[in-house]
Design a protein around this motif. Structure first.
Motif, short mmCIF file in Angstrom:
data_model
loop_
_atom_site.label_atom_id
_atom_site.label_comp_id
_atom_site.label_asym_id
_atom_site.label_seq_id
_atom_site.Cartn_x
_atom_site.Cartn_y
_atom_site.Cartn_z
N THR A 243 21.64 -60.71 26.02
CA THR A 243 21.92 -60.31 27.40
C THR A 243 22.75 -61.34 28.16
O THR A 243 23.71 -61.01 28.85
CB THR A 243 20.61 -60.04 28.16
N GLY A 244 22.37 -62.63 28.08
CA GLY A 244 23.06 -63.65 28.84
C GLY A 244 24.45 -63.98 28.33
O GLY A 244 25.21 -64.68 29.01
N TRP A 245 24.79 -63.49 27.17
CA TRP A 245 26.13 -63.72 26.63
C TRP A 245 27.18 -62.89 27.36
O TRP A 245 28.36 -63.22 27.36
CB TRP A 245 26.18 -63.36 25.14
N ARG A 246 26.75 -61.80 27.97
CA ARG A 246 27.63 -60.88 28.69
C ARG A 246 28.82 -60.44 27.82
O ARG A 246 29.98 -60.66 28.15
CB ARG A 246 28.14 -61.50 30.01
N LEU A 247 28.48 -59.78 26.73
CA LEU A 247 29.51 -59.25 25.84
C LEU A 247 29.26 -57.77 25.59
O LEU A 247 28.20 -57.38 25.07
CB LEU A 247 29.52 -59.99 24.50
N GLY A 248 30.21 -56.97 25.99
CA GLY A 248 30.16 -55.54 25.71
C GLY A 248 31.47 -55.12 25.07
O GLY A 248 32.37 -55.94 24.84
N PHE A 249 31.57 -53.83 24.79
CA PHE A 249 32.86 -53.32 24.31
C PHE A 249 32.93 -51.82 24.62
O PHE A 249 31.91 -51.16 24.83
CB PHE A 249 33.08 -53.57 22.82
N LEU A 250 34.14 -51.35 24.70
CA LEU A 250 34.36 -49.91 24.86
C LEU A 250 35.40 -49.46 23.86
O LEU A 250 36.25 -50.24 23.42
CB LEU A 250 34.76 -49.56 26.29
N ALA A 251 35.29 -48.20 23.49
CA ALA A 251 36.24 -47.59 22.57
C ALA A 251 36.63 -46.23 23.12
O ALA A 251 35.78 -45.50 23.64
CB ALA A 251 35.63 -47.43 21.18
N ALA A 252 37.90 -45.91 23.03
CA ALA A 252 38.40 -44.69 23.67
C ALA A 252 39.77 -44.33 23.12
O ALA A 252 40.40 -45.13 22.42
CB ALA A 252 38.48 -44.89 25.20
N PRO A 253 40.26 -43.14 23.44
CA PRO A 253 41.64 -42.79 23.07
C PRO A 253 42.62 -43.83 23.61
O PRO A 253 42.43 -44.37 24.70
CB PRO A 253 41.84 -41.42 23.75
N ARG A 254 43.64 -44.12 22.84
CA ARG A 254 44.55 -45.22 23.18
C ARG A 254 45.24 -45.01 24.53
O ARG A 254 45.55 -45.98 25.23
CB ARG A 254 45.58 -45.46 22.08
N GLU A 255 45.46 -43.75 24.92
CA GLU A 255 46.12 -43.51 26.21
C GLU A 255 45.26 -44.01 27.37
O GLU A 255 45.78 -44.45 28.41
CB GLU A 255 46.39 -42.01 26.38
#
Length: 400
Positions: A243-255
């Motif tokens: 939690t304290g690292w504050r690392l997330g990610f998102l994945a989506a269409p390139r547009e």
């Protein structure tokens, strides 16, 4: 003469309601002998191998900026992870962004897709930041209330009834915070048909995907026809105890990613380099630790649900995350009254259900991300509190 700051403030920001979670935490922090079941945070320390790699990264001088979207090496590992774990394929070079926590991923998503007045459907009870982030991006949050009778699962009919000509997207969180409800493949498929029919996008918050207990987790991106319409949100906080690292990610269409990267360039630049190095190790060599934590949560879930129902606070069995959402309606108290009195009289901190939307009134959220010993003591205190309201009390049996 004192300054009058009202005229300088953004009306949108100034009018945001404060988090309904914080006031009970702030009060609990001033008290002794409090058992907190309020914080949505693993009680496990980040596994040592992950911490060690971040320490080594600092020692080795990995203190510079990375690419805006994150280390390509890390994005490649995320791509492999999503493919192997959830059967969804995203290109590392132009379909994934590493963010400062999953919350920033959601913020980026809304900033990228919303114009003023666009509506976003939010399934309630819902995490407290969703509506605020929609509002800050210029959109209008539209709540859809669910109920315990349906296990707090939204129906396609409810979604269709809430759609207007201004609806741009729907936000889904599965497993859900605060209810723990999981939407299985069948439920997601039924919802997808409404989404496709009405030409909507989905922001799919899957941060608790690793903490699913009753069958395999299904990503919305894996549902036929939804890959092109889904912004997938995930991260390291919950499943990897980071939690304290504050690392997330998102994945989506390139547009969509292209626009989000532009926003990210101007607002954040990139996630911390050395922490991204630690995340590489998390994805490569922490499967056993993640599974061990999941098993602990599973046992705690079973104990807590059984204990709450034994107390008489009806509680459905959540399919994931590390929360339970029991009804406190039998006590005759509001959610705020129950939470405040429980804290003051028995030193147990929980979150009132109405912090997660109006449909949460009459419930409280408890996190079982703490030890069985603490849970046992908390359940005994809650039992004493409820029975005191009723005029009786008995000691709960220890549940293994």
């Amino acid at each position: 003469m004192s300054m009058q700051y009202e005229r300088f403030l953004s009306k949108t920001a100034a009018n945001l309601a404060p988090s309904g979670i914080r006031k009970f935490f702030d009060l609990a922090a001033t008290m002794e002998n409090v058992i907190s079941l309020g914080v949505g945070e693993p009680d496990f320390i980040t596994p040592w191998n992950i911490r060690e790699h971040a320490i080594e990264a600092i020692q080795d001088g990995y203190t510079s900026y990375t690419a805006n979207a994150g280390l390509l090496e890390l994005r490649e590992e995320i791509s492999n992870y999503l493919d192997k774990r959830f059967n969804v394929k995203y290109a590392a070079d132009d379909q994934i962004i590493v963010t400062v926590g999953a919350s920033q991923s959601i913020d980026l998503a809304f900033r990228a897709i919303l114009n003023p007045g666009d509506e976003v459907l939010i399934i309630e009870p819902a995490f407290v930041s969703y509506s605020a982030l929609v509002t800050l991006a210029g959109g209008i949050p539209v709540p859809i209330a669910t109920s315990a009778e349906n296990g707090f699962a939204v129906t396609p009919e409810q979604i269709e009834a809430a759609i207007t000509d201004r609806t741009k997207a729907i936000l889904l969180c599965s497993p859900n915070n605060p209810t723990g409800t999981c939407l299985n493949r069948e439920a997601l498929t039924a919802i997808s048909q409404i989404i496709i029919k009405n030409d909507l996008l989905v922001v799919s918050d899957e941060i608790y995907a690793e903490l699913s207990y009753d069958g395999d987790f299904t990503s919305m991106s894996a549902i036929p026809g939804m890959y092109e319409r889904t912004i997938l949100i995930n991260g390291f906080s919950k499943g990897f105890a980071m939690t304290g690292w504050r690392l997330g990610f998102l994945a989506a269409p390139r547009e969509l990613i292209q626009v989000m990267v532009k926003i990210y360039q101007y607002t954040t630049m990139c996630a911390p380099h050395m922490l991204q190095r630690g995340a590489l190790e998390a994805l490569r060599n922490s499967r056993d630790q993640v599974e061990n934590m999941r098993q602990h949560y599973w046992r705690r879930r079973n104990f807590t649900v059984q204990a709450l129902n034994q107390i008489g606070l009806h509680c459905h069995t959540p399919g994931g995350a590390f929360y339970v959402f029991p009804s406190i309606q039998k006590t005759g108290l509001t959610s705020d009254e129950f939470a405040e009195r429980l804290l003051l009289e028995e030193r147990v901190a929980v979150v009132p259900g109405n912090a997660f939307g109006e449909s949460g009134e009459g419930y409280v959220r408890l996190s079982y991300a703490t030890s069985i010993d603490h849970l046992q003591e908390a359940m005994n205190r809650m039992d004493r509190f409820v029975k005191k309201l009723e005029g009786t009390h008995h000691t709960l049996e220890t549940v293994k």
